[in-house]
Scaffold this motif. Sequence first.
Motif, short mmCIF file in Angstrom:
data_model
loop_
_atom_site.label_atom_id
_atom_site.label_comp_id
_atom_site.label_asym_id
_atom_site.label_seq_id
_atom_site.Cartn_x
_atom_site.Cartn_y
_atom_site.Cartn_z
N GLU A 1 0.82 -1.21 0.00
CA GLU A 1 0.00 0.00 0.00
C GLU A 1 0.86 1.26 0.00
O GLU A 1 0.51 2.26 -0.62
CB GLU A 1 -0.92 -0.01 1.23
N THR A 2 2.00 1.19 0.68
CA THR A 2 2.92 2.33 0.72
C THR A 2 3.50 2.61 -0.66
O THR A 2 3.61 3.77 -1.08
CB THR A 2 4.07 2.06 1.71
N LEU A 3 3.85 1.55 -1.39
CA LEU A 3 4.37 1.72 -2.75
C LEU A 3 3.34 2.34 -3.67
O LEU A 3 3.67 3.18 -4.51
CB LEU A 3 4.85 0.38 -3.30
N LEU A 4 2.09 1.96 -3.54
CA LEU A 4 1.03 2.55 -4.35
C LEU A 4 0.85 4.03 -4.02
O LEU A 4 0.65 4.85 -4.92
CB LEU A 4 -0.28 1.79 -4.15
N SER A 5 0.93 4.37 -2.75
CA SER A 5 0.81 5.77 -2.35
C SER A 5 1.97 6.60 -2.90
O SER A 5 1.76 7.71 -3.40
CB SER A 5 0.79 5.88 -0.82
N ILE A 6 3.17 6.06 -2.82
CA ILE A 6 4.34 6.76 -3.35
C ILE A 6 4.20 6.92 -4.86
O ILE A 6 4.48 7.99 -5.42
CB ILE A 6 5.63 6.02 -2.97
N GLY A 7 3.76 5.87 -5.53
CA GLY A 7 3.56 5.92 -6.98
C GLY A 7 2.51 6.96 -7.37
O GLY A 7 2.66 7.68 -8.35
N LEU A 8 1.45 7.05 -6.59
CA LEU A 8 0.41 8.04 -6.85
C LEU A 8 0.94 9.46 -6.69
O LEU A 8 0.69 10.33 -7.52
CB LEU A 8 -0.78 7.80 -5.92
N VAL A 9 1.70 9.70 -5.63
CA VAL A 9 2.28 11.02 -5.40
C VAL A 9 3.23 11.40 -6.53
O VAL A 9 3.18 12.51 -7.06
CB VAL A 9 2.98 11.08 -4.03
N VAL A 10 4.10 10.47 -6.91
CA VAL A 10 5.05 10.72 -8.00
C VAL A 10 4.29 10.98 -9.30
O VAL A 10 4.65 11.89 -10.07
CB VAL A 10 6.04 9.55 -8.14
N GLY A 11 3.24 10.23 -9.56
CA GLY A 11 2.44 10.42 -10.77
C GLY A 11 1.78 11.79 -10.80
O GLY A 11 1.77 12.48 -11.82
N ILE A 12 1.21 12.20 -9.68
CA ILE A 12 0.55 13.51 -9.61
C ILE A 12 1.56 14.63 -9.81
O ILE A 12 1.32 15.58 -10.57
CB ILE A 12 -0.20 13.66 -8.27
N LEU A 13 2.71 14.54 -9.14
CA LEU A 13 3.74 15.56 -9.29
C LEU A 13 4.29 15.61 -10.72
O LEU A 13 4.52 16.68 -11.27
CB LEU A 13 4.87 15.34 -8.29
N GLY A 14 4.49 14.46 -11.32
CA GLY A 14 4.98 14.41 -12.70
C GLY A 14 3.99 15.00 -13.68
O GLY A 14 4.36 15.76 -14.58
N LEU A 15 2.72 14.68 -13.51
CA LEU A 15 1.68 15.22 -14.39
C LEU A 15 1.56 16.73 -14.23
O LEU A 15 1.43 17.45 -15.21
CB LEU A 15 0.33 14.54 -14.10
N SER A 16 1.63 17.22 -13.00
CA SER A 16 1.53 18.67 -12.80
C SER A 16 2.74 19.39 -13.40
O SER A 16 2.59 20.48 -13.96
CB SER A 16 1.38 19.00 -11.31
N ALA A 17 3.92 18.80 -13.32
CA ALA A 17 5.10 19.40 -13.94
C ALA A 17 4.96 19.44 -15.46
O ALA A 17 5.31 20.44 -16.10
CB ALA A 17 6.35 18.63 -13.54
N LEU A 18 4.43 18.38 -16.03
CA LEU A 18 4.22 18.33 -17.47
C LEU A 18 3.20 19.38 -17.92
O LEU A 18 3.42 20.10 -18.90
CB LEU A 18 3.75 16.93 -17.89
N LEU A 19 2.10 19.49 -17.21
CA LEU A 19 1.08 20.48 -17.55
C LEU A 19 1.60 21.91 -17.42
O LEU A 19 1.30 22.77 -18.25
CB LEU A 19 -0.17 20.29 -16.68
N THR A 20 2.40 22.17 -16.40
CA THR A 20 3.00 23.49 -16.23
C THR A 20 3.95 23.81 -17.38
O THR A 20 3.94 24.92 -17.92
CB THR A 20 3.76 23.57 -14.89
N HIS A 21 4.73 22.84 -17.79
CA HIS A 21 5.65 23.02 -18.91
C HIS A 21 4.89 23.33 -20.20
O HIS A 21 5.25 24.24 -20.95
CB HIS A 21 6.52 21.77 -19.07
N LEU A 22 3.83 22.58 -20.47
CA LEU A 22 3.03 22.80 -21.68
C LEU A 22 2.36 24.17 -21.66
O LEU A 22 2.30 24.86 -22.68
CB LEU A 22 2.00 21.69 -21.83
#
Length: 55
Positions: free
Chosen positions: A2-23
């Motif tokens: 469950e901890t790995l899924l939470s970390i993966g979710l956080v990393v995914g959200i941060l990565g997506l927000s960085a991509l959207l900001t760049h675009l």
Amino acid sequence: METLLSIGLVVGILGLSALLTHLFARAMYITCPACHTLNARRRRQCRKCGGKIRD
């Protein structure tokens, strides 16, 4: 597990927000060829160095 899924979710959200900001930045701003400062698309001269950005 469950901890790995939470970390993966956080990393995914941060990565997506960085991509959207760049675009968004690429769509709204242009870079001065002389000093590489971000300028609004409507500008013809750089706000920092005063160099010509576009015709």
